[in-house]
Design an enzyme around this catalytic site. Structure first.
Site, PDB file in Angstrom:
ATOM      1  N   CYS A 114     -10.695 -12.096  -2.064  1.00  0.00           N
ATOM      2  CA  CYS A 114     -11.816 -13.230  -2.322  1.00  0.00           C
ATOM      3  C   CYS A 114     -13.171 -12.682  -2.678  1.00  0.00           C
ATOM      4  O   CYS A 114     -13.559 -11.552  -2.003  1.00  0.00           O
ATOM      5  CB  CYS A 114     -12.281 -14.218  -0.928  1.00  0.00           C
ATOM      6  SG  CYS A 114     -10.575 -14.960  -0.304  1.00  0.00           S
ATOM      7  N   ARG A 149     -11.127  -9.280  -6.971  1.00  0.00           N
ATOM      8  CA  ARG A 149     -11.021  -9.369  -5.383  1.00  0.00           C
ATOM      9  C   ARG A 149      -9.907 -10.168  -5.227  1.00  0.00           C
ATOM     10  O   ARG A 149      -9.736 -10.581  -4.210  1.00  0.00           O
ATOM     11  CB  ARG A 149     -12.494  -9.500  -4.958  1.00  0.00           C
ATOM     12  CG  ARG A 149     -13.345  -8.383  -5.205  1.00  0.00           C
ATOM     13  CD  ARG A 149     -14.592  -8.764  -4.445  1.00  0.00           C
ATOM     14  NE  ARG A 149     -14.500  -8.926  -2.886  1.00  0.00           N
ATOM     15  CZ  ARG A 149     -14.783  -7.849  -2.272  1.00  0.00           C
ATOM     16  NH1 ARG A 149     -15.242  -6.680  -2.848  1.00  0.00           N
ATOM     17  NH2 ARG A 149     -14.680  -7.820  -0.916  1.00  0.00           N
ATOM     18  N   TRP A 160      -8.284 -15.010  -2.789  1.00  0.00           N
ATOM     19  CA  TRP A 160      -7.036 -14.312  -2.532  1.00  0.00           C
ATOM     20  C   TRP A 160      -6.455 -15.015  -1.426  1.00  0.00           C
ATOM     21  O   TRP A 160      -7.024 -15.069  -0.337  1.00  0.00           O
ATOM     22  CB  TRP A 160      -7.182 -12.758  -2.233  1.00  0.00           C
ATOM     23  CG  TRP A 160      -5.941 -12.214  -2.135  1.00  0.00           C
ATOM     24  CD1 TRP A 160      -5.100 -11.448  -3.304  1.00  0.00           C
ATOM     25  CD2 TRP A 160      -5.329 -11.727  -0.903  1.00  0.00           C
ATOM     26  NE1 TRP A 160      -4.330 -10.598  -2.741  1.00  0.00           N
ATOM     27  CE2 TRP A 160      -4.194 -10.798  -1.311  1.00  0.00           C
ATOM     28  CE3 TRP A 160      -5.555 -11.970   0.389  1.00  0.00           C
ATOM     29  CZ2 TRP A 160      -3.155 -10.371  -0.394  1.00  0.00           C
ATOM     30  CZ3 TRP A 160      -4.762 -11.472   1.143  1.00  0.00           C
ATOM     31  CH2 TRP A 160      -3.444 -10.624   0.973  1.00  0.00           C
ATOM     32  N   ASN A 163     -15.000 -15.555   2.623  1.00  0.00           N
ATOM     33  CA  ASN A 163     -13.967 -14.446   2.479  1.00  0.00           C
ATOM     34  C   ASN A 163     -13.812 -13.877   3.982  1.00  0.00           C
ATOM     35  O   ASN A 163     -14.515 -13.589   4.462  1.00  0.00           O
ATOM     36  CB  ASN A 163     -14.574 -13.335   1.821  1.00  0.00           C
ATOM     37  CG  ASN A 163     -13.618 -11.919   1.908  1.00  0.00           C
ATOM     38  OD1 ASN A 163     -12.526 -12.046   1.914  1.00  0.00           O
ATOM     39  ND2 ASN A 163     -14.259 -10.746   1.574  1.00  0.00           N
ATOM     40  N   GLY A 164     -12.368 -13.969   4.354  1.00  0.00           N
ATOM     41  CA  GLY A 164     -12.155 -13.466   5.609  1.00  0.00           C
ATOM     42  C   GLY A 164     -11.270 -14.242   6.400  1.00  0.00           C
ATOM     43  O   GLY A 164     -10.419 -15.122   5.748  1.00  0.00           O
ATOM     44  N   GLU A 201       2.138   8.411  -4.957  1.00  0.00           N
ATOM     45  CA  GLU A 201       1.254   7.984  -5.713  1.00  0.00           C
ATOM     46  C   GLU A 201       1.645   7.378  -7.064  1.00  0.00           C
ATOM     47  O   GLU A 201       1.249   6.302  -7.474  1.00  0.00           O
ATOM     48  CB  GLU A 201      -0.074   8.688  -5.651  1.00  0.00           C
ATOM     49  CG  GLU A 201      -1.040   8.302  -6.762  1.00  0.00           C
ATOM     50  CD  GLU A 201      -1.922   7.124  -6.212  1.00  0.00           C
ATOM     51  OE1 GLU A 201      -1.458   6.624  -5.114  1.00  0.00           O
ATOM     52  OE2 GLU A 201      -2.539   6.479  -6.821  1.00  0.00           O
ATOM     53  N   LYS A 234       1.771   3.371  -7.845  1.00  0.00           N
ATOM     54  CA  LYS A 234       1.190   2.796  -9.187  1.00  0.00           C
ATOM     55  C   LYS A 234       2.515   1.883 -10.029  1.00  0.00           C
ATOM     56  O   LYS A 234       2.023   1.136 -10.583  1.00  0.00           O
ATOM     57  CB  LYS A 234       0.766   4.129 -10.257  1.00  0.00           C
ATOM     58  CG  LYS A 234      -0.562   4.702  -9.892  1.00  0.00           C
ATOM     59  CD  LYS A 234      -1.729   3.980  -9.935  1.00  0.00           C
ATOM     60  CE  LYS A 234      -2.113   3.291  -8.590  1.00  0.00           C
ATOM     61  NZ  LYS A 234      -2.801   3.749  -7.779  1.00  0.00           N
ATOM     62  N   GLU A 287       3.050  -1.290  -8.210  1.00  0.00           N
ATOM     63  CA  GLU A 287       1.934  -2.317  -8.154  1.00  0.00           C
ATOM     64  C   GLU A 287       1.643  -2.907  -9.378  1.00  0.00           C
ATOM     65  O   GLU A 287       1.428  -4.031  -9.452  1.00  0.00           O
ATOM     66  CB  GLU A 287       0.871  -1.777  -7.208  1.00  0.00           C
ATOM     67  CG  GLU A 287      -0.040  -0.595  -7.771  1.00  0.00           C
ATOM     68  CD  GLU A 287      -1.380  -0.394  -7.119  1.00  0.00           C
ATOM     69  OE1 GLU A 287      -1.668  -1.017  -6.143  1.00  0.00           O
ATOM     70  OE2 GLU A 287      -1.644   0.897  -7.302  1.00  0.00           O
ATOM     71  N   HIS A 330      19.975  12.955   1.834  1.00  0.00           N
ATOM     72  CA  HIS A 330      20.409  12.475   3.239  1.00  0.00           C
ATOM     73  C   HIS A 330      20.335  10.849   3.292  1.00  0.00           C
ATOM     74  O   HIS A 330      20.213  10.100   4.291  1.00  0.00           O
ATOM     75  CB  HIS A 330      19.316  12.638   3.974  1.00  0.00           C
ATOM     76  CG  HIS A 330      19.154  14.157   4.394  1.00  0.00           C
ATOM     77  ND1 HIS A 330      20.148  14.914   5.232  1.00  0.00           N
ATOM     78  CD2 HIS A 330      18.218  15.203   3.817  1.00  0.00           C
ATOM     79  CE1 HIS A 330      19.881  16.121   5.147  1.00  0.00           C
ATOM     80  NE2 HIS A 330      18.834  16.338   4.517  1.00  0.00           N
ATOM     81  N   LYS A 348      -8.724  -5.666  -4.847  1.00  0.00           N
ATOM     82  CA  LYS A 348      -9.176  -4.550  -4.959  1.00  0.00           C
ATOM     83  C   LYS A 348      -9.567  -3.946  -3.746  1.00  0.00           C
ATOM     84  O   LYS A 348      -9.085  -2.809  -3.338  1.00  0.00           O
ATOM     85  CB  LYS A 348     -10.293  -4.486  -5.997  1.00  0.00           C
ATOM     86  CG  LYS A 348     -10.915  -2.862  -5.910  1.00  0.00           C
ATOM     87  CD  LYS A 348     -10.256  -2.109  -7.182  1.00  0.00           C
ATOM     88  CE  LYS A 348     -10.623  -0.803  -7.438  1.00  0.00           C
ATOM     89  NZ  LYS A 348      -9.571   0.043  -7.686  1.00  0.00           N
TER      90      LYS A 348
END
Ligand code: M6R
Length: 588
Positions: free
Chosen positions: A2, A31, A80, A106-107, A472, A476, A479, A495, A583
């Site tokens: 948010c 955000r 969000w 936001n929260g 990493e 990428k 996402e 394995h 973000k």
């Protein structure tokens, strides 16, 4: 998670309020992009106008294209979703029964159910499923008996959980009220007026000076003044001029922020190395702190940077430090002692901050590796070493990762006893390696993305230092292209993961000179079962320059970022705004 923006503009600029808020929302959209909304107090009609819509800011912007109200105050939000699915009605701002209040948040308000029941008993009518709406009604309730700022503070005092909350009211239409607890809020002073926002990036073009708020701060701003209280006492803020320019947060001629930020990496690494080496005393302070028991905490991409650091440190000095995923760190509270190195580009990741607070309760010293000056981690750490990546707008971390590796590499080398000159000499090759990593691989990554974008699942394998880089790379790919990519150590595949090997199943192997045999064996194991195996490495399918093992992260990361980028683009996805992600992850 948010984005919040609000302003009170001086009289000559008041008609720009709605358009300015839309611009701030565009800068904050990374955000959250489930919905967007704006509310302003219009001096001509004497009421609050609210516009809100499910979807991206661009849709709201189209709807408000021609709106030029004479507004004395305004608030805006990109969402969000946490409580209640994305929809027009759940979009912020939320209003009270009398339309005398508009609120963005936001929260998470943990006690919203109890508050909502209490307010319904008092006759309030709710429209949305959000936790935020309770605040609008609480504020309305206290406005009946208190002056606006007092009423706002009384409403805030009822909240449990964490929040950045911003409101306007018809009872004092020239003011914007705000409060912060564990969710970022920054105030800004500009030529046109005053601002409050979730992050510095959105304030770059409008504020000359900014000041981050602290937990427990509550206050208001109008077009002339910013007033903040902490524990009932007036507080003076430390304003500073942001070092980032507005142009740095623009796409320029690039199609997406992500590709722009990938290309900025050589320069970002160079600036970071210059900065950290010039602060050698600080590096040595970190080294001294590391004489104590040391653990690393971080999330996502920053966690992968931590893994590279741990590996490098162990190889160079024999010292092993554990790296703990910050969302799990509370389970490891007993080892969050001595010195805790917290890595976070935003400096606002809730889980990482929580780990830091546990560490501080345990009496630990905290070293922050941070990209955003003035962020919460920056302010809570005992020592901060900055990465100098500049603003990173793409949701997928790219340049912040390599700059974290630059800082952490310097610390690892210094810990291993290398002198400033030796560290400088080793570091001097890195920007060029990154540049070659980009230029040599870009065409090949683009080409291979054609095949890989069609796949549903894939593996990315590495060994030694290339294993965290494979992790990493897989993150990428996952996402932004939504292809399910999993990273494994090359030797681990046999394995279990190899059960998925079959004709057409793709495997990407990230080269390192440390143990080429291990990688080649994995290649054979998969290829003999019909899998398509592609290598990222010198003279391979996606080439990068031949480098020493400790330079592999700088050479191998850009090709994987480019592969992920082009896979997303081929699928028609927006790599800057991957679904369900934001973000800064400021919720737990
Ligand atoms: O701001 P931070 O570095 O603390 O963020 C940590 C993660 O949320 C972040 O790296 C996330 O995984 C990114 N989406 C990675 O691209």
């Amino acid at each position: 998670m948010c984005g919040i923006a609000a302003t009170a503009l001086k009289p000559p600029y008041r008609k720009d309020t709605v358009q300015l808020l839309i611009n701030l929302l565009k800068a904050l959209e990374y955000r959250g992009y489930d919905s967007a909304g704006v509310a302003v107090y219009d001096l001509d009609s004497g009421r609050i106008h609210v516009w809100k819509k499910k979807g991206k800011v661009a849709e709201l912007a189209r709807m408000l294209e021609k709106v030029r109200l004479n507004a004395s105050s305004g608030i805006a939000h990109t969402r969000w979703a946490t409580h209640g699915p994305p929809s027009d009605v759940n979009a912020h701002p939320h209003t009270d029964c009398l339309e005398s209040v508009a609120v963005v948040h936001n929260g998470i308000i943990a006690n919203y159910k109890e508050l909502k029941e209490e307010l319904i008993r008092r006759g309030h009518r709710f429209e949305s499923e959000t936790d935020t709406e309770v605040f609008a009604h609480l504020f309305e309730e206290y406005l009946r008996t208190s002056e606006p700022f007092e009423a706002f503070k009384r409403a805030v005092s009822r909240l449990e959980g964490y929040y950045a909350i911003v409101a306007i009211t018809t009872k004092d239409p020239y003011k914007v009220f705000f409060a912060r607890k564990e969710s970022p809020l920054i105030v800004g002073r500009g030529i046109k007026g005053n601002f409050v926002s979730s992050d510095i990036v959105s304030l770059l073009g409008v504020s000359e000076e900014v000041a981050p708020l602290s937990d427990g701060d509550v206050g208001w701003l109008d077009s002339e003044e910013i007033f903040v209280e902490s524990e009932g006492k007036r507080k003076s803020l430390s304003f500073f001029k942001p070092s980032w320019s507005p142009a740095q947060a623009q796409k320029g001629s690039f199609e997406h922020f992500m590709i722009k930020e990938i290309h900025e990496q050589p320069q970002a690494v160079k600036e970071t190395l210059t900065s950290v080496i010039s602060e050698w005393e600080k590096v040595m302070e970190v080294v001294r702190l590391m004489e104590e028991w040391t653990a690393v905490v971080a999330a996502g991409t920053s966690y992968h940077a931590g893994l590279v650091f741990s590996y490098l440190l162990m190889k160079l000095s024999g010292r092993f430090v554990p790296v703990i995923d910050s969302s799990e760190a509370h389970h490891y509270s007993k080892v969050l002692r001595g010195t805790v190195i917290a890595i976070s580009q935003s400096g606002e990741t809730y889980d990482t901050l929580k780990a830091v607070r546990i560490a501080k309760e345990n009496g630990a010293k905290v070293v922050g590796i941070v990209n955003v000056v003035g962020s919460t981690l920056d302010r809570e750490a005992d020592v901060t070493v900055y990465t100098r990546a500049g603003p990173e707008v793409g949701v997928a971390a790219t340049k912040t990762f390599l700059t974290q590796l630059a800082v952490l590499g310097v610390i690892a080398r210094a810990y291993a006893g290398q002198s400033k000159e030796e560290v400088g000499a080793a570091a001097s090759r890195l920007p060029d390696i990154v540049a070659k990593g980009i230029s040599m691989s870009i065409g090949y990554a683009k080409e291979l993305s054609r095949t890989l974008a069609e796949k549903r699942d894939m593996y990315v394998l590495g060994t030694g230092v290339s294993y965290p880089i494979a992790m990493e790379g897989a993150l990428k790919i996952k996402e932004i292209s939504y292809v399910h990519a999993e990273a494994y150590p090359a030797g681990e595949a046999k394995h279990g993961p190899i059960a998925l090997a079959e004709p057409g199943f793709p495997v990407v192997i990230v080269w390192t000179p440390e143990d080429e045999d291990k990688l080649s064996v994995a290649h054979e194991e998969f290829a003999s079962r019909g899998s398509e195996v592609y290598w990222v490495g010198p003279e391979k399918d996606i080439p990068f320059p031949k480098v020493e093992w400790h330079e592999v992260p700088f050479a191998a990361t850009p090709p994987l970022q480019l592969l992920a980028y082009y896979m997303a683009v081929r699928k028609g996805l927006d790599p800057d705004k991957p679904r369900n992600l934001a973000k800064s992850v400021t919720v737990h």
